[in-house]
Design an enzyme around this catalytic site. Structure first.
Site: not given
Length: 139
Positions: A53-54, A58, A78
């Site tokens: 779930n991106i 954000k 990341c």
């Protein structure tokens, strides 16, 4: 001299009320402080399919930081520099008017065998229209 900026997508979600810098090891925070590097973190958890779930919001927040000239130069990363970084950079490339096949090509070069169809779908469907006003006029 322009301030140096480091930008990071966090690789683990933070519990509510936790300071972002509290999760960074002391030598790293000392390095950041000593070199005048500002750290931005966006709590996007690393997950594997099928539970990916991106969060659109954000990515939008992160793109606003990336597109602000006073935050450049910058480093985007990341945990492994593939999925969350790949999605952010893919969305940036869409804003830069890259064709989708080139966006996917670049993503595949870095994600290699770890490429995720959910990441490609996210980049394809991500709506950049609300961010176009942040792009320099020469793009």
């Amino acid at each position: 001299m322009r301030a140096r900026v480091a930008w990071a997508l966090t690789f683990l979600g933070r519990p509510p009320g936790t300071c972002a810098r509290s999760r960074i090891r002391r030598p790293n925070t000392e390095f950041l402080d000593k070199n005048g590097i500002k750290l931005y973190q966006f709590g996007i958890e690393g997950r594997k399919e099928p539970f990916v779930n991106i969060p659109d919001e954000k990515i939008r927040e992160a793109l606003k930081v990336v597109l602000d000239p006073k935050n450049q130069p910058l480093l985007i990363h990341c945990k492994r520099g593939k999925h969350r970084t790949g999605c952010l950079v893919g969305c940036l490339r869409k804003l830069q008017k890259w064709c989708l096949s080139s966006v996917f090509d670049e993503y595949h070069r870095f994600a290699a065998a770890k490429a995720r169809i959910t990441d490609l779908r996210f980049m394809e469907l991500f709506d950049v229209s609300s961010l176009k006003h942040l792009m320099p006029s020469h793009c």
